[in-house]
Structures are given as structure tokens and as C-alpha cells.
Design a protein around this motif. Sequence first.
Motif, PDB file in Angstrom:
ATOM      1  N   LEU A  34       0.831  -1.223   0.000  1.00 16.72           N
ATOM      2  CA  LEU A  34       0.000   0.000   0.000  1.00 16.72           C
ATOM      3  C   LEU A  34       0.855   1.258   0.000  1.00 16.72           C
ATOM      4  N   GLN A  35       2.175   1.082   0.173  1.00 16.29           N
ATOM      5  CA  GLN A  35       3.142   2.189   0.267  1.00 16.29           C
ATOM      6  C   GLN A  35       2.791   3.153   1.407  1.00 16.29           C
ATOM      7  N   LEU A  36       2.595   2.563   2.573  1.00 15.90           N
ATOM      8  CA  LEU A  36       2.375   3.342   3.801  1.00 15.90           C
ATOM      9  C   LEU A  36       3.713   3.921   4.257  1.00 15.90           C
ATOM     10  N   ASN A  37       3.760   5.241   4.572  1.00 18.09           N
ATOM     11  CA  ASN A  37       5.016   5.807   5.093  1.00 18.09           C
ATOM     12  C   ASN A  37       4.878   6.188   6.569  1.00 18.09           C
ATOM     13  N   HIS A  38       5.944   6.746   7.147  1.00 19.43           N
ATOM     14  CA  HIS A  38       5.956   7.009   8.595  1.00 19.43           C
ATOM     15  C   HIS A  38       4.943   8.074   9.013  1.00 19.43           C
ATOM     16  N   GLU A  39       4.552   8.930   8.075  1.00 16.90           N
ATOM     17  CA  GLU A  39       3.533   9.934   8.413  1.00 16.90           C
ATOM     18  C   GLU A  39       2.116   9.359   8.293  1.00 16.90           C
ATOM     19  N   GLY A  40       2.028   8.125   7.818  1.00 17.22           N
ATOM     20  CA  GLY A  40       0.710   7.509   7.669  1.00 17.22           C
ATOM     21  C   GLY A  40       0.081   7.745   6.315  1.00 17.22           C
ATOM     22  N   ASP A  41       0.836   8.351   5.386  1.00 18.97           N
ATOM     23  CA  ASP A  41       0.303   8.497   4.028  1.00 18.97           C
ATOM     24  C   ASP A  41       0.253   7.132   3.356  1.00 18.97           C
ATOM     25  N   ILE A  42      -0.821   6.902   2.610  1.00 18.34           N
ATOM     26  CA  ILE A  42      -1.016   5.620   1.925  1.00 18.34           C
ATOM     27  C   ILE A  42      -1.256   5.916   0.452  1.00 18.34           C
ATOM     28  N   GLU A  43      -0.471   5.253  -0.402  1.00 17.42           N
ATOM     29  CA  GLU A  43      -0.527   5.549  -1.837  1.00 17.42           C
ATOM     30  C   GLU A  43      -1.763   4.952  -2.507  1.00 17.42           C
ATOM     31  N   PHE A  44      -2.182   3.761  -2.073  1.00 23.46           N
ATOM     32  CA  PHE A  44      -3.256   3.044  -2.760  1.00 23.46           C
ATOM     33  C   PHE A  44      -4.528   2.970  -1.910  1.00 23.46           C
ATOM     34  N   ASP A  45      -5.660   2.665  -2.570  1.00 21.72           N
ATOM     35  CA  ASP A  45      -6.949   2.557  -1.878  1.00 21.72           C
ATOM     36  C   ASP A  45      -7.272   1.126  -1.452  1.00 21.72           C
ATOM     37  N   ILE A  46      -6.665   0.158  -2.163  1.00 23.91           N
ATOM     38  CA  ILE A  46      -7.032  -1.244  -1.885  1.00 23.91           C
ATOM     39  C   ILE A  46      -5.863  -2.150  -2.256  1.00 23.91           C
ATOM     40  N   VAL A  47      -5.724  -3.235  -1.478  1.00 23.97           N
ATOM     41  CA  VAL A  47      -4.697  -4.235  -1.784  1.00 23.97           C
ATOM     42  C   VAL A  47      -5.313  -5.626  -1.624  1.00 23.97           C
ATOM     43  N   GLY A  48      -4.933  -6.543  -2.505  1.00 25.67           N
ATOM     44  CA  GLY A  48      -5.374  -7.934  -2.409  1.00 25.67           C
ATOM     45  C   GLY A  48      -4.310  -8.777  -1.724  1.00 25.67           C
ATOM     46  N   ILE A  49      -4.772  -9.744  -0.923  1.00 22.19           N
ATOM     47  CA  ILE A  49      -3.877 -10.706  -0.268  1.00 22.19           C
ATOM     48  C   ILE A  49      -4.211 -12.072  -0.859  1.00 22.19           C
ATOM     49  N   LYS A  50      -3.230 -12.682  -1.546  1.00 21.53           N
ATOM     50  CA  LYS A  50      -3.474 -13.938  -2.260  1.00 21.53           C
ATOM     51  C   LYS A  50      -3.972 -15.018  -1.292  1.00 21.53           C
ATOM     52  N   GLY A  51      -4.966 -15.785  -1.757  1.00 12.88           N
ATOM     53  CA  GLY A  51      -5.511 -16.860  -0.941  1.00 12.88           C
ATOM     54  C   GLY A  51      -6.251 -16.367   0.294  1.00 12.88           C
ATOM     55  N   HIS A  52      -6.664 -15.120   0.296  1.00  7.88           N
ATOM     56  CA  HIS A  52      -7.259 -14.588   1.519  1.00  7.88           C
ATOM     57  C   HIS A  52      -8.339 -13.522   1.247  1.00  7.88           C
ATOM     58  N   GLY A  53      -7.969 -12.285   0.909  1.00  5.82           N
ATOM     59  CA  GLY A  53      -8.989 -11.236   0.782  1.00  5.82           C
ATOM     60  C   GLY A  53      -8.403  -9.912   0.354  1.00  5.82           C
ATOM     61  N   VAL A  54      -9.041  -8.832   0.767  1.00  8.09           N
ATOM     62  CA  VAL A  54      -8.581  -7.484   0.405  1.00  8.09           C
ATOM     63  C   VAL A  54      -8.639  -6.580   1.634  1.00  8.09           C
ATOM     64  N   VAL A  55      -7.880  -5.478   1.556  1.00 11.87           N
ATOM     65  CA  VAL A  55      -7.938  -4.418   2.570  1.00 11.87           C
ATOM     66  C   VAL A  55      -8.164  -3.109   1.822  1.00 11.87           C
ATOM     67  N   ALA A  56      -9.213  -2.374   2.206  1.00  5.63           N
ATOM     68  CA  ALA A  56      -9.515  -1.091   1.555  1.00  5.63           C
ATOM     69  C   ALA A  56      -9.541   0.011   2.603  1.00  5.63           C
ATOM     70  N   ILE A  57      -9.154   1.214   2.185  1.00  4.62           N
ATOM     71  CA  ILE A  57      -9.051   2.356   3.109  1.00  4.62           C
ATOM     72  C   ILE A  57      -9.731   3.568   2.489  1.00  4.62           C
ATOM     73  N   ASP A  58     -10.520   4.285   3.298  1.00  6.86           N
ATOM     74  CA  ASP A  58     -11.054   5.582   2.856  1.00  6.86           C
ATOM     75  C   ASP A  58     -11.593   6.348   4.059  1.00  6.86           C
ATOM     76  N   THR A  59     -12.342   7.425   3.801  1.00  8.82           N
ATOM     77  CA  THR A  59     -12.779   8.314   4.875  1.00  8.82           C
ATOM     78  C   THR A  59     -14.159   7.974   5.428  1.00  8.82           C
TER      79      THR A  59
END
Length: 210
Positions: free
Chosen positions: A160-185
Motif C-alpha cells: 500500500l506504500q504506507l510511510n511514517h507519516e501515515g500516508d497511503i498511496e493506494f486505496d485497496i490491496v489484495g492478499i493472495k488466498g485470503h482477501g482485500v484491505v480497503a481504506i477511505d474516509t
Amino acid sequence: MLETICEVLEDAYKRNWITSRDGNVSIRHHDRDHFYITPSGVRKQTLQPDQFKKIGLVDNDFGKSWEILPYTDISSNLRPSGEIPLHFGLQKEMGQHSNDVRVVVHVHPTYCVAAMHAGIDLSTVVHSFPELSRYTKVAPNVGDVPPISQELANQCFDKLQLNHEGDIEFDIVGIKGHGVVAIDTSPWRAYEHIERLEHICKIVLASGNY
Ligand SMILES: [Zn+2]
């Protein structure tokens, strides 16, 4: 918004994105040093706002850690979601949401998981379906990692390219054999990233051309 999270999980259950006890969600307001997370082992289609766990963010010599804070009588007998390392890492600094709310939703949407199982990197479907990227930035897949592990959390942060300030580059990531994680407001905005990607994955798999 805890009530809205309950509605989102009920809807995710109806769509077969989770079975009864799967899925977890956290929410943090920018001006609070705590966040709320869904409890472990509770049926998500009947989740209630007073079952959430309140998690405090504590500053120490090594950065931040978390502790369970008192919330309701009902929640005191429950444990936080096993995916708390993932949620803590994404909630401890708020990055681009530092004047807002951050919601992190983790579920197991059928066609997203099926597409990864078929060898598709979810970040590549945007090449054929540019409409997707107008609203949703999809990260490269996380590979096979054990559920409820620090490794799963770390790999999600990396992709997701999370940095130390908590900025996140992407909105969603898939985890193979498992599911997804999505972030928004908001819960429904995070849900829409999942819905959008799920729809495209369904189309890709229906085409047989991948
Ligand atoms: Zn899961």
C-alpha cells in the motif's frame, strides 16, 4: 459511524464477501488518540455498535503501541479482531486523512480472491479497465502470508506504500488466498473500492481471457 460499519458488514455478508465470523473493520477520527475495531469471533451479520473494542494509541520510546481501553460492558468480554496488527499499523498515523476520518475494511470478496487464485495481479486489471482507476488505486498483490500475522500486516503496508507519516498511496490491496484491505474516509467509501474491484474481477473471470 459504528452503526454504519455494522451495515457495511451485514451487506458484505449478504454478498458472500465474508462468512459469519470473518471480516474486520477499524475507524479513527483525526482528533482522537484511539480507534475502534470490530471484535473477534462475533457474527458480523448481527454486529452491534456496543460490541466494538476501543483501542488507545500510546506514545513510548519505540514509537506508538496500542492498549485496550474500557468501552461498553458488552465489549469488555470480547477480544479485538485478530487482524489488529494490520489495523494498528494503518491507524497509528493518519497521513492524508489527518483532518478527517480513516476507515480500514478487510473482507474476502469472492471474485477478487478467485482472480488472485487464477494468477492475476489485481493492480494489472486497470490496464484493460481504465474506468477502475478513476476512483480506485489498486496496489500490487500481497503473496501467501499467514492470516492474523505481523507478516501480513507488514506486507500490506509495503504494497500500500504506507510511510511514517501515515500516508497511503493506494486505496485497496489484495492478499493472495485470503482477501482485500480497503481504506477511505467512511465505511461506504471503503466498501465502494471493494465493490468496484470485485465487479471488474467478475468481468475478467467471466471473459476467460486472462
Ligand atoms: Zn481475513
